[in-house]
Design a protein around this motif. Structure first.
Motif, PDB file in Angstrom:
ATOM      1  N   UNK A  20      -8.612  -3.715  27.799  1.00 15.40           N
ATOM      2  CA  UNK A  20      -8.457  -2.259  27.707  1.00 15.40           C
ATOM      3  C   UNK A  20      -7.293  -1.775  28.567  1.00 15.40           C
ATOM      4  N   UNK A  21      -7.148  -2.356  29.749  1.00 12.46           N
ATOM      5  CA  UNK A  21      -6.009  -1.990  30.603  1.00 12.46           C
ATOM      6  C   UNK A  21      -4.684  -2.283  29.908  1.00 12.46           C
ATOM      7  N   UNK A  22      -4.564  -3.465  29.313  1.00 14.14           N
ATOM      8  CA  UNK A  22      -3.327  -3.825  28.630  1.00 14.14           C
ATOM      9  C   UNK A  22      -3.085  -2.949  27.411  1.00 14.14           C
ATOM     10  N   UNK A  23      -4.149  -2.497  26.773  1.00 12.33           N
ATOM     11  CA  UNK A  23      -4.002  -1.677  25.578  1.00 12.33           C
ATOM     12  C   UNK A  23      -3.553  -0.264  25.917  1.00 12.33           C
ATOM     13  N   UNK A  24      -4.129   0.331  26.943  1.00 12.63           N
ATOM     14  CA  UNK A  24      -3.877   1.736  27.220  1.00 12.63           C
ATOM     15  C   UNK A  24      -2.783   1.999  28.252  1.00 12.63           C
ATOM     16  N   UNK A  25      -2.373   0.979  28.998  1.00 10.12           N
ATOM     17  CA  UNK A  25      -1.295   1.156  29.966  1.00 10.12           C
ATOM     18  C   UNK A  25      -0.110   0.321  29.530  1.00 10.12           C
ATOM     19  N   UNK A  26       0.994   1.002  29.236  1.00 12.31           N
ATOM     20  CA  UNK A  26       2.166   0.319  28.719  1.00 12.31           C
ATOM     21  C   UNK A  26       2.801  -0.620  29.748  1.00 12.31           C
TER      22      UNK A  26
END
Length: 74
Positions: A20-26
């Motif tokens: 989720x971190x990789x998905x939502x934070x560029x």
């Protein structure tokens, strides 16, 4: 066997959280992914990227976390 099940659930939740971190934070925090030891080769129609230094740092941090969890669970 109950301990192994709880550990697998914990690891699975951590993987979902990281995903989720990789998905939502560029951009990754602390310059991860752009460290001096990361290999980046760009040619006309070819890009090769291997985050060597980033992988080593993440491995060390995760090892320390798992050692800490192991010692605390005893």
């Amino acid at each position: 066997m109950e301990g192994i099940g709880k550990t697998l659930i914990f690891i699975g939740l951590m993987i979902v959280f990281i995903g989720l971190l990789f998905t939502f934070f560029e951009k990754l925090p602390f310059g991860l992914g752009r460290l001096p030891g990361d290999i980046y080769i760009k040619r006309d129609s070819f890009v090769f990227y291997f985050p060597l230094a980033t992988s080593i740092i993440i491995s060390v941090v995760l090892s320390l976390i798992f050692i800490l969890i192991s010692k605390l669970s005893r």
